[in-house]
Scaffold this active site. Structure first.
Site, PDB file in Angstrom:
ATOM      1  N   ILE A  22      10.816  -9.372 -19.861  1.00 30.85           N
ATOM      2  CA  ILE A  22      11.010  -8.242 -20.770  1.00 30.85           C
ATOM      3  C   ILE A  22      11.966  -8.674 -21.878  1.00 30.85           C
ATOM      4  O   ILE A  22      12.968  -9.346 -21.626  1.00 30.85           O
ATOM      5  CB  ILE A  22      11.614  -7.034 -20.021  1.00 30.85           C
ATOM      6  CG1 ILE A  22      10.560  -6.413 -19.095  1.00 30.85           C
ATOM      7  CG2 ILE A  22      12.142  -5.981 -20.980  1.00 30.85           C
ATOM      8  CD1 ILE A  22       9.405  -5.764 -19.818  1.00 30.85           C
TER       9      ILE A  22
ATOM     10  N   ASP B 249      -2.648  -9.817   7.415  1.00 30.99           N
ATOM     11  CA  ASP B 249      -1.365  -9.973   8.098  1.00 30.99           C
ATOM     12  C   ASP B 249      -0.951  -8.678   8.803  1.00 30.99           C
ATOM     13  O   ASP B 249      -0.248  -8.716   9.814  1.00 30.99           O
ATOM     14  CB  ASP B 249      -0.278 -10.391   7.107  1.00 30.99           C
ATOM     15  CG  ASP B 249      -0.162  -9.425   5.935  1.00 30.99           C
ATOM     16  OD1 ASP B 249      -1.114  -9.323   5.162  1.00 30.99           O
ATOM     17  OD2 ASP B 249       0.883  -8.761   5.816  1.00 30.99           O
TER      18      ASP B 249
ATOM     19  N   CYS C 216       0.832  -1.189   0.000  1.00 32.21           N
ATOM     20  CA  CYS C 216       0.000   0.000   0.000  1.00 32.21           C
ATOM     21  C   CYS C 216       0.867   1.239   0.000  1.00 32.21           C
ATOM     22  O   CYS C 216       2.067   1.173  -0.204  1.00 32.21           O
ATOM     23  CB  CYS C 216      -0.907   0.001   1.230  1.00 32.21           C
ATOM     24  SG  CYS C 216      -1.819  -1.545   1.460  1.00 32.21           S
TER      25      CYS C 216
END
Length: 693
Positions: free
Chosen positions: A311, A112, A2
């Site tokens: 990539i 968690d 976050c």
């Protein structure tokens, strides 16, 4: 995973006394969320204490516990503890049961992150030794008026802080400070000395990083200080290790499998990065092995195949490893999604990726990470298990070879390298690297910095990798000398200097310095969290699980770098052996190829046009700290000469300009100019007074 945004009022330093305007604080938090919504697109949450002295903000990327009970900020049942968490804590199930039994703690959900409150309530500050994972945490103990800001052991997750107008502000990215009243200024001393790449400083004045393995503490809204709770440790170089090779190989294999197993847990789809190198190939191979044994990866059904992502650069660039990755994917029988990055793609993403990274990077590889996270997002994944950190703990970089050869390895029980072979190989390795860096390395070891750092050459090589900028003389020290190697030395904690300088083998000193500097400040930032979170992808780094790294750190140097039958030096020996059952023979035998992007492009193409638009004398002049004369020619020189240092200088200049434009940074003014201007004003006033008199 976050984003965090927090404000703490400091007594005696705030602009205004009395009660704080909670509505205004909430507005500022919400405005800061908009700058970091890429980190948490699912929901936002905020909490402001009744007196307005503490505000916790959070933007959420749902990974575990997708219900509302996983939303943050989090609060204890008695409403005395409040917290926001960015990242993952992997041993939460074990500790959750323990806290339910010992503390009778009532968990609100299955996130968690909620474990932080329970562990702190039971263990106090020592709870940090209990958690295993990648995290940054802000916690407020309301009863004790104690605010804590914590960063994980290796700095995998970011956390910045600054004090502005009597407020301590913290955020996952510096751009979140902009709506909170912060006016960015260049920290030219940090830029000149390279501190932002090496230490806890940033490119902006007054903004610092919470250091890895540290907790920032503010008690009773008073002074702010940092306290260390963890550090890397290595064995005494004079004590022989009694373990057999097979025991050490098996020890690495078991711990890496366990670290990866911990990182499979999620309530969303989890994928794996796969390049053509050994690090990501071992991770992919072990994940595949665990799934075949019945382990579940994220929200996938049990019979679902592993999904890997990579990539690809143009085949003729010399930097494309995707063909090797294809063969590894075929060997493992996994899905393989690949994003091709041509010159146009690199040019298109350059400015946005720079803004998100918040600092320059002398390579275009940061755009590859940015594009890879977008591919994960497009395919509906939210977690990327990657190979970051392997080179730092297993001796994977070629710059480590001279320091491995600098002294005999007295800890190793196996066959020793004959001294004449070792010394000759050391001379050859140093000479070869000195050619790469244009003869700028102190091979004689005469500098104060080298004497402080066990005579290691690695810090000098790290400093030489960045192109020197043409700083104005007014911004340079009085002697016009800048020694970045001293910054490395002075960044070592005082209690560790004796170990760094005399107790550890030089290879371990080099690994320690690299981990403290470029791993956290560049690789885990520009090539990790910032590129991943640009498209709301959580990166997980099994090689940096401290249960694994503490074991690997205590292996003899000769288990990390080994001479083969052909006389070649093989890096990451113990990892190759531990991972051998899970990878192809091609990967097992492959030499290290640093993750990088192409550096040669045609004049007149997309990148040339981008850099020509950005790197102008007018734009460079707005920075304030660089000489502008001749810089407009740098781009032409880079594309005509194909000279790598010149190309790196061109892209770094372009990044400084992007950052100035996006952050709205005022033109830097030297202290000498400020003093001169003040003196002129004083003289003018005195002259005017004389005339009036």
């Amino acid at each position: 995973m976050c984003g965090i945004s927090c404000i703490v009022a400091l007594e005696g330093r705030a602009k205004s006394g009395g009660a704080r305007d909670k509505a205004d604080i909430e507005r500022r938090l919400e405005a800061s969320f908009e700058k970091i919504r890429h980190r948490g697109p699912d929901s936002t949450g905020k909490w402001v204490s009744q007196d307005g002295k503490v505000a916790l903000g959070h933007v959420r990327l749902e990974i575990n516990d997708l219900s509302s009970s996983g939303s943050q900020p989090l609060h204890s049942a008695d409403n005395t503890l409040h917290s926001v968490v960015n990242g993952e804590i992997y041993n939460y199930e074990e500790h959750r049961q323990d806290m339910e039994e010992k503390l009778n703690y009532k968990f609100q959900g299955t996130s968690d992150s909620e474990l932080v409150l329970a562990l702190y309530k039971y263990y106090g500050l020592s709870f940090l030794s209990k958690i295993r994972g990648e995290y940054s945490i802000c916690l407020y103990d309301q009863e004790r008026e104690l605010f804590l800001a914590v960063r994980d052991r290796y700095g995998i997750k970011p956390l910045f802080w600054t004090i502005q107008d009597g407020e301590l502000m913290l955020a996952a990215e510096m751009k979140a400070f902009l709506p909170m009243g912060w006016q960015p200024e260049w920290d030219v001393k940090s830029i000149v000395g390279g501190d932002f790449q090496i230490a806890s400083a940033t490119i902006f004045k007054g903004v610092q990083k919470v250091r890895p393995g540290h907790v920032l503490m503010c008690r009773s809204f008073g002074t702010v200080h940092e306290q260390q709770y963890w550090d890397s440790e290595y064995p005494d170089k004079n004590v022989k290790d009694p373990r057999s090779e097979e025991e050490m190989i098996q020890g690495v294999r078991e711990r890496l499998l366990d670290s990866i197993r911990q990182r499979l847990k999620a309530d969303v789809k989890v994928g794996v990065s796969l390049s053509g190198g050994i690090d990501s190939s071992v991770v992919a191979g072990m994940v595949n092995h665990l799934m075949r044994e019945g382990a579940k990866i994220g929200a996938e059904s049990e019979n679902e195949r592993l999904s890997c992502f990579g990539i690809a650069f143009d085949e003729d660039s010399g930097f494309d490893e995707s063909i090797t990755a294809n063969r590894t994917a075929d060997f493992l029988g996994v899905k393989f999604y690949k994003k091709h990055m041509n010159e146009q793609e690199l040019a298109n993403s350059f400015e946005d990726a720079t803004w998100l990274d918040e600092q320059p990077n002398p390579d275009l590889n940061f755009i590859g990470t940015y594009a890879l996270s977008k591919l994960f997002q497009e395919k509906g994944f939210r977690v990327n298990i990657n190979g970051q950190g392997s080179d730092e703990i297993f001796g994977g970089y070629n710059i480590f070879l001279p320091d491995f050869l600098r002294e005999p390895d007295h800890t190793f029980s196996g066959a020793a390298i004959p001294d004449e072979v070792r010394v000759r190989a050391l001379d050859e390795a140093e000479s070869k690297l000195n050619e790469v860096y244009g003869g700028r390395l102190d091979l004689k070891g005469t500098s104060v910095a080298r004497r402080q750092l066990n005579n290691t050459l690695t810090p000098a090589q790290m400093a030489a990798a960045f192109p020197p900028l043409p700083f104005k003389k007014d911004f340079l020290p009085a002697n016009n000398k800048v020694d970045a190697c001293l910054t490395y030395a002075e960044g070592v904690h005082g209690t560790m200097l004796e170990r760094v300088n005399s107790r550890w083998h030089p290879l371990h000193t080099a690994e320690y310095i690299f981990t403290k500097a470029h791993l956290q400040n560049l690789l885990l930032s520009n090539l990790g969290d910032r590129g991943e979170m640009a498209h709301s992808i959580e990166g997980r780094t099994p090689f940096l699980d401290h249960k694994l790294t503490e074991y690997v750190n205590h292996l003899p140097p000769s288990m990390k770098i080994r001479r083969n039958a052909h006389g070649d030096w093989i890096e990451k020996y113990v990892l190759r052996e531990a991972g051998k059952p899970f990878i192809t023979q091609e990967i097992y035998e492959k030499k290290k190829h640093p993750y990088s992007a192409p550096v040669q492009f045609p004049k007149g193409g997309p990148l040339y046009n981008l850099l020509k638009r950005l790197v102008t004398e007018e734009n460079v002049s707005k920075l304030g700290f660089l000489e502008t004369k001749g810089l407009a020619k740098v781009v032409d020189d880079a594309f005509e000469s194909k000279h790598m240092p010149t190309f790196r200088l061109a892209i770094c200049l372009a990044q400084w300009i992007v950052l100035q434009q996006r952050f709205g940074v005022a033109k830097a003014v030297s202290e000498k100019t400020i003093l001169t201007n003040n003196l002129d004003r004083t003289t003018s006033r005195e002259g005017a007074n004389l005339m009036l008199g």
